[in-house]
Design an enzyme around this catalytic site. Sequence first.
Site, PDB file in Angstrom:
ATOM      1  N   ASP A 182     -33.244 -54.514  93.606  1.00 38.49           N
ATOM      2  CA  ASP A 182     -32.819 -55.425  92.613  1.00 38.49           C
ATOM      3  C   ASP A 182     -31.185 -55.266  92.709  1.00 38.49           C
ATOM      4  OD1 ASP A 182     -32.799 -56.920  90.264  1.00 38.49           O
ATOM      5  OD2 ASP A 182     -32.641 -55.250  88.806  1.00 38.49           O
ATOM      6  N   HIS A 220     -32.745 -64.152  92.802  1.00 39.38           N
ATOM      7  CA  HIS A 220     -33.352 -64.038  91.686  1.00 39.38           C
ATOM      8  C   HIS A 220     -34.132 -65.269  91.283  1.00 39.38           C
ATOM      9  CE1 HIS A 220     -31.917 -60.070  90.586  1.00 39.38           C
ATOM     10  NE2 HIS A 220     -32.518 -59.801  89.665  1.00 39.38           N
ATOM     11  N   HIS A 232     -37.140 -64.716  93.353  1.00 37.22           N
ATOM     12  CA  HIS A 232     -37.861 -63.725  92.593  1.00 37.22           C
ATOM     13  C   HIS A 232     -38.946 -64.480  91.197  1.00 37.22           C
ATOM     14  CE1 HIS A 232     -38.481 -61.648  88.812  1.00 37.22           C
ATOM     15  NE2 HIS A 232     -39.097 -60.837  89.539  1.00 37.22           N
ATOM     16  N   HIS A 255     -40.203 -55.856  90.109  1.00 34.98           N
ATOM     17  CA  HIS A 255     -39.013 -56.890  90.096  1.00 34.98           C
ATOM     18  C   HIS A 255     -38.183 -56.727  91.394  1.00 34.98           C
ATOM     19  CE1 HIS A 255     -35.686 -59.063  88.367  1.00 34.98           C
ATOM     20  NE2 HIS A 255     -35.051 -58.277  88.620  1.00 34.98           N
TER      21      HIS A 255
HETATM   22 ZN   LIG Z   1     -32.972 -58.115  88.506  1.00 33.52          ZN
END
Ligand SMILES: [Zn+2]
Length: 379
Positions: A172, A255, A258, A272
């Site tokens: 992340d 992101h 993601h 995540h």
């Molecule tokens: Zn994140």
Amino acid sequence: MTETVLISPSRYVQGKGVMGQLGHHLARIGSKPLLVADDVVWGIVGDGVTEALGQADLPVARESFGTFATAAAVDHLVEVIGSGGHDVIVGIGGGSAIDAAKSAGHLAKIRWASVPTAASSDAPTSALAVIYTEEGEFVEYRFFPHNPDLVLIDTQVVASAPARFLVAGIGDALATWLEARATQRGQGSTMAGGRPTHTGTALARLSWELLWGNALEALDAVRAGVVTPALEAVVEANTLLSGLGFESGGLAAAHAIHNGLTAAPQTHGLTHGQKVNLGSTTQLVLEGAPSEELEDFIVFTTRVGLPNTLTEVGLSPDDTAELRAVAEAATVPDETIHTMPFPVTADLVVDALVAVEGISRRVRSEHGLPEPELYVARH
Ligand SMILES: [Zn+2]
């Protein structure tokens, strides 16, 4: 008029054993806390938290929590706050419990604090929450008028958690600089609601530098269950710097990809940070990053244990329909992918996702690193 904006939590506390100070810090912001933690997390930290609150003469009320910060879970917490007369809500555990606590605190108009028990994402410091379905599909970002009043992270608790949580947090946090850099190059705004400050961009970069210098040693420390300066540096990078860096430096393609990946059932069960890392690798391909930079990223993240191939998130270049769906979800009009300094279409994202597989396999083979293993989601 162009505004540049930086936002941050009021107080950030990190260190070995700081859970013992939770009551002391909470007493500054409330007198009747509601703690939100799932049964596993409470089994690990419940005794310590109870003792810490007792030392500050604070009552202990704990509400359990499921897997995801769903709209229903948030609404339930709002009811509990109302019936119990709580004046501060404390999310203890992973990103979802923390996001649910923030969302409920905002709706109930009380203060909120984040107590992450792993350095597994940069959710704890931010003034936003991500809402998911019961199955873990991305639903929406919710934005709040302020950040948490307190973020407290005990590095001994982090060192005692499974190493895969730290791996996720590194994934992340590595995205933070790549996305802040893209935001700075383009004309986009950040999650904080303006153009990035030099400060926000610099914090994102510092997160990246600390990770490259300390991530592998920090993972060694967690596997041994001990706290070292390398672990302290990575916890700060994953939690504080990445948190400030993504929120006030800007999110971009990693992101958004993601979020697109969460629509593919094959990826369910991955963290995540794992999915974000495939997003980062794809962003580097999408932006035509220098081959040395892309190769270094693939080598480093493979050593950390993060996915950088479709295979490792349960997909393949032949999954045409799934990749199209991921790319369409990643490029909906309000996604952060549009802060990239060039127009991004679903076609470009599909091509980059397909390209990533071959590039990563070649780079890993050239460096004697293991071939990717197929991820199979449990249903
Ligand atoms: Zn994140």
